[in-house]
Design a protein around this motif. Structure first.
Motif, PDB file in Angstrom:
ATOM      1  N   GLY A  99      44.141  54.158  44.783  1.00  0.00           N
ATOM      2  CA  GLY A  99      45.484  53.616  44.979  1.00  0.00           C
ATOM      3  C   GLY A  99      45.819  52.557  43.934  1.00  0.00           C
ATOM      4  O   GLY A  99      46.981  52.342  43.599  1.00  0.00           O
ATOM      5  N   TRP A 100      44.768  51.873  43.405  1.00  0.00           N
ATOM      6  CA  TRP A 100      45.007  50.875  42.357  1.00  0.00           C
ATOM      7  C   TRP A 100      45.613  51.536  41.113  1.00  0.00           C
ATOM      8  O   TRP A 100      46.512  51.006  40.487  1.00  0.00           O
ATOM      9  CB  TRP A 100      43.718  50.141  41.992  1.00  0.00           C
ATOM     10  N   GLU A 101      45.111  52.725  40.763  1.00  0.00           N
ATOM     11  CA  GLU A 101      45.594  53.403  39.562  1.00  0.00           C
ATOM     12  C   GLU A 101      47.106  53.630  39.630  1.00  0.00           C
ATOM     13  O   GLU A 101      47.829  53.369  38.663  1.00  0.00           O
ATOM     14  CB  GLU A 101      44.872  54.735  39.370  1.00  0.00           C
ATOM     15  N   LYS A 102      47.607  54.092  40.783  1.00  0.00           N
ATOM     16  CA  LYS A 102      49.054  54.314  40.936  1.00  0.00           C
ATOM     17  C   LYS A 102      49.825  53.011  40.761  1.00  0.00           C
ATOM     18  O   LYS A 102      50.858  52.973  40.099  1.00  0.00           O
ATOM     19  CB  LYS A 102      49.369  54.904  42.309  1.00  0.00           C
ATOM     20  N   PHE A 103      49.321  51.957  41.392  1.00  0.00           N
ATOM     21  CA  PHE A 103      49.984  50.657  41.270  1.00  0.00           C
ATOM     22  C   PHE A 103      49.998  50.205  39.804  1.00  0.00           C
ATOM     23  O   PHE A 103      51.021  49.760  39.280  1.00  0.00           O
ATOM     24  CB  PHE A 103      49.290  49.603  42.138  1.00  0.00           C
ATOM     25  N   ALA A 104      48.865  50.320  39.126  1.00  0.00           N
ATOM     26  CA  ALA A 104      48.752  49.877  37.735  1.00  0.00           C
ATOM     27  C   ALA A 104      49.673  50.672  36.817  1.00  0.00           C
ATOM     28  O   ALA A 104      50.321  50.107  35.932  1.00  0.00           O
ATOM     29  CB  ALA A 104      47.301  49.970  37.277  1.00  0.00           C
ATOM     30  N   ILE A 105      49.753  51.980  37.010  1.00  0.00           N
ATOM     31  CA  ILE A 105      50.644  52.813  36.199  1.00  0.00           C
ATOM     32  C   ILE A 105      52.095  52.416  36.441  1.00  0.00           C
ATOM     33  O   ILE A 105      52.874  52.240  35.502  1.00  0.00           O
ATOM     34  CB  ILE A 105      50.429  54.313  36.505  1.00  0.00           C
ATOM     35  N   ALA A 106      52.462  52.279  37.708  1.00  0.00           N
ATOM     36  CA  ALA A 106      53.849  51.962  38.052  1.00  0.00           C
ATOM     37  C   ALA A 106      54.300  50.617  37.498  1.00  0.00           C
ATOM     38  O   ALA A 106      55.480  50.410  37.240  1.00  0.00           O
ATOM     39  CB  ALA A 106      54.022  51.980  39.567  1.00  0.00           C
ATOM     40  N   HIS A 107      53.350  49.706  37.293  1.00  0.00           N
ATOM     41  CA  HIS A 107      53.700  48.370  36.809  1.00  0.00           C
ATOM     42  C   HIS A 107      53.272  48.145  35.366  1.00  0.00           C
ATOM     43  O   HIS A 107      53.379  47.038  34.852  1.00  0.00           O
ATOM     44  CB  HIS A 107      53.090  47.313  37.742  1.00  0.00           C
ATOM     45  N   GLY A 108      52.796  49.199  34.731  1.00  0.00           N
ATOM     46  CA  GLY A 108      52.454  49.139  33.318  1.00  0.00           C
ATOM     47  C   GLY A 108      51.315  48.195  32.977  1.00  0.00           C
ATOM     48  O   GLY A 108      51.250  47.677  31.867  1.00  0.00           O
ATOM     49  N   VAL A 109      50.413  47.954  33.919  1.00  0.00           N
ATOM     50  CA  VAL A 109      49.313  47.009  33.692  1.00  0.00           C
ATOM     51  C   VAL A 109      48.488  47.477  32.496  1.00  0.00           C
ATOM     52  O   VAL A 109      48.154  48.661  32.382  1.00  0.00           O
ATOM     53  CB  VAL A 109      48.432  46.871  34.952  1.00  0.00           C
ATOM     54  N   ASP A 110      48.171  46.545  31.598  1.00  0.00           N
ATOM     55  CA  ASP A 110      47.491  46.895  30.358  1.00  0.00           C
ATOM     56  C   ASP A 110      46.366  45.905  30.056  1.00  0.00           C
ATOM     57  O   ASP A 110      46.211  44.899  30.750  1.00  0.00           O
ATOM     58  CB  ASP A 110      48.502  46.906  29.213  1.00  0.00           C
ATOM     59  N   PHE A 111      45.606  46.177  29.004  1.00  0.00           N
ATOM     60  CA  PHE A 111      44.504  45.322  28.581  1.00  0.00           C
ATOM     61  C   PHE A 111      45.007  43.900  28.308  1.00  0.00           C
ATOM     62  O   PHE A 111      46.065  43.712  27.712  1.00  0.00           O
ATOM     63  CB  PHE A 111      43.838  45.851  27.307  1.00  0.00           C
ATOM     64  N   GLY A 112      44.241  42.911  28.740  1.00  0.00           N
ATOM     65  CA  GLY A 112      44.567  41.514  28.465  1.00  0.00           C
ATOM     66  C   GLY A 112      45.605  40.910  29.389  1.00  0.00           C
ATOM     67  O   GLY A 112      45.975  39.755  29.235  1.00  0.00           O
ATOM     68  N   TRP A 113      46.094  41.672  30.347  1.00  0.00           N
ATOM     69  CA  TRP A 113      47.110  41.161  31.271  1.00  0.00           C
ATOM     70  C   TRP A 113      46.452  40.411  32.419  1.00  0.00           C
ATOM     71  O   TRP A 113      45.307  40.671  32.786  1.00  0.00           O
ATOM     72  CB  TRP A 113      47.959  42.298  31.811  1.00  0.00           C
ATOM     73  N   PHE A 114      47.186  39.476  33.000  1.00  0.00           N
ATOM     74  CA  PHE A 114      46.762  38.747  34.194  1.00  0.00           C
ATOM     75  C   PHE A 114      47.491  39.354  35.384  1.00  0.00           C
ATOM     76  O   PHE A 114      48.690  39.622  35.307  1.00  0.00           O
ATOM     77  CB  PHE A 114      47.169  37.269  34.118  1.00  0.00           C
ATOM     78  N   VAL A 115      46.758  39.543  36.461  1.00  0.00           N
ATOM     79  CA  VAL A 115      47.365  40.019  37.708  1.00  0.00           C
ATOM     80  C   VAL A 115      47.055  38.969  38.768  1.00  0.00           C
ATOM     81  O   VAL A 115      45.899  38.705  39.077  1.00  0.00           O
ATOM     82  CB  VAL A 115      46.819  41.412  38.102  1.00  0.00           C
ATOM     83  N   HIS A 116      48.111  38.359  39.287  1.00  0.00           N
ATOM     84  CA  HIS A 116      48.008  37.273  40.269  1.00  0.00           C
ATOM     85  C   HIS A 116      48.220  37.849  41.662  1.00  0.00           C
ATOM     86  O   HIS A 116      49.148  38.627  41.890  1.00  0.00           O
ATOM     87  CB  HIS A 116      49.075  36.222  39.963  1.00  0.00           C
ATOM     88  N   PHE A 117      47.355  37.479  42.591  1.00  0.00           N
ATOM     89  CA  PHE A 117      47.430  37.957  43.970  1.00  0.00           C
ATOM     90  C   PHE A 117      47.608  36.779  44.906  1.00  0.00           C
ATOM     91  O   PHE A 117      46.973  35.734  44.732  1.00  0.00           O
ATOM     92  CB  PHE A 117      46.128  38.670  44.365  1.00  0.00           C
ATOM     93  N   LYS A 118      48.427  36.978  45.922  1.00  0.00           N
ATOM     94  CA  LYS A 118      48.563  35.990  46.994  1.00  0.00           C
ATOM     95  C   LYS A 118      48.332  36.731  48.313  1.00  0.00           C
ATOM     96  O   LYS A 118      49.053  37.680  48.641  1.00  0.00           O
ATOM     97  CB  LYS A 118      49.936  35.326  46.996  1.00  0.00           C
ATOM     98  N   TYR A 119      47.336  36.268  49.066  1.00  0.00           N
ATOM     99  CA  TYR A 119      47.008  36.897  50.342  1.00  0.00           C
ATOM    100  C   TYR A 119      48.002  36.428  51.388  1.00  0.00           C
ATOM    101  O   TYR A 119      48.136  35.234  51.659  1.00  0.00           O
ATOM    102  CB  TYR A 119      45.578  36.540  50.752  1.00  0.00           C
ATOM    103  N   GLU A 120      48.728  37.376  51.970  1.00  0.00           N
ATOM    104  CA  GLU A 120      49.766  37.062  52.954  1.00  0.00           C
ATOM    105  C   GLU A 120      49.277  37.244  54.390  1.00  0.00           C
ATOM    106  O   GLU A 120      50.013  36.996  55.322  1.00  0.00           O
ATOM    107  CB  GLU A 120      50.998  37.949  52.732  1.00  0.00           C
ATOM    108  N   GLY A 121      48.034  37.689  54.557  1.00  0.00           N
ATOM    109  CA  GLY A 121      47.522  38.013  55.889  1.00  0.00           C
ATOM    110  C   GLY A 121      47.810  39.474  56.194  1.00  0.00           C
ATOM    111  O   GLY A 121      48.520  40.157  55.448  1.00  0.00           O
ATOM    112  N   ASP A 122      47.282  39.970  57.277  1.00  0.00           N
ATOM    113  CA  ASP A 122      47.468  41.368  57.689  1.00  0.00           C
ATOM    114  C   ASP A 122      47.180  42.349  56.556  1.00  0.00           C
ATOM    115  O   ASP A 122      47.857  43.372  56.433  1.00  0.00           O
ATOM    116  CB  ASP A 122      48.882  41.595  58.236  1.00  0.00           C
TER     117      ASP A 122
END
Length: 161
Positions: A99-122
């Motif tokens: 499922g990560w691959e689909k997310f990464a493709i859809a958002h154009g994630v590439d080498f050297g990029w930062f991906v910030h996560f915030k845990y919202e619970g649930d």
């Protein structure tokens, strides 16, 4: 005229003033605060489409609540949740997998990029993506599907630039 030198013995301005009341407005030392890991980031150093390891402290924070999947929501990209399976390796490491691959493709994630996560619970993580210039990428949804499990197509969030 003879010059005299004075030596101060710890009674300088600012040091020690205000003590004696017994009360302190300082926060407790960090070692006594509860460990709350709500936000973290990863840097994409390898193939952006393969599974991604999340920080060990976040995996430790979820100890005993190890979810089989999480739901990624791109900040400012509508209500769509991307279902991503989670792997735990038995040594305290946690990975975003299928499922990560689909997310990464859809958002154009590439080498050297930062991906910030915030845990919202649930099991929901809100995600912000920063490109190689260290600037945040903003996306918007076309308003169609909000459930990624309805089909196998990758419908990207759209970057306005």
């Amino acid at each position: 005229m003879a010059s005299t030198s004075r030596t101060r013995t710890g009674r300088g301005r600012g040091r020690g003033r205000g003590r004696g009341s017994g009360s302190s407005s300082l926060p407790p030392p960090p070692s006594t605060l509860p460990l709350i890991i709500e936000e973290f980031f990863i840097v994409v150093y390898e193939d952006p489409l393969v599974k991604k390891e999340l920080p060990k402290k976040f995996a430790d924070y979820l100890d005993g609540q190890e979810p089989a999947k999480v739901y990624l929501r791109a900040a400012d990209c509508g209500p769509r949740l991307w279902t991503v399976e989670v792997l735990f390796d038995g040594q305290g490491r946690m990975y975003l997998d299928k499922g990560w691959e689909k997310f990464a493709i859809a958002h154009g994630v590439d080498f050297g990029w930062f991906v910030h996560f915030k845990y919202e619970g649930d099991d929901v993580l809100t995600v912000k993506v920063f490109d190689g210039t260290m600037c945040r990428r903003y996306y918007y949804s076309d308003g169609e599907d909000t459930d990624d499990e309805s089909d196998d197509d990758v419908k990207p969030c759209i970057h306005p630039l």
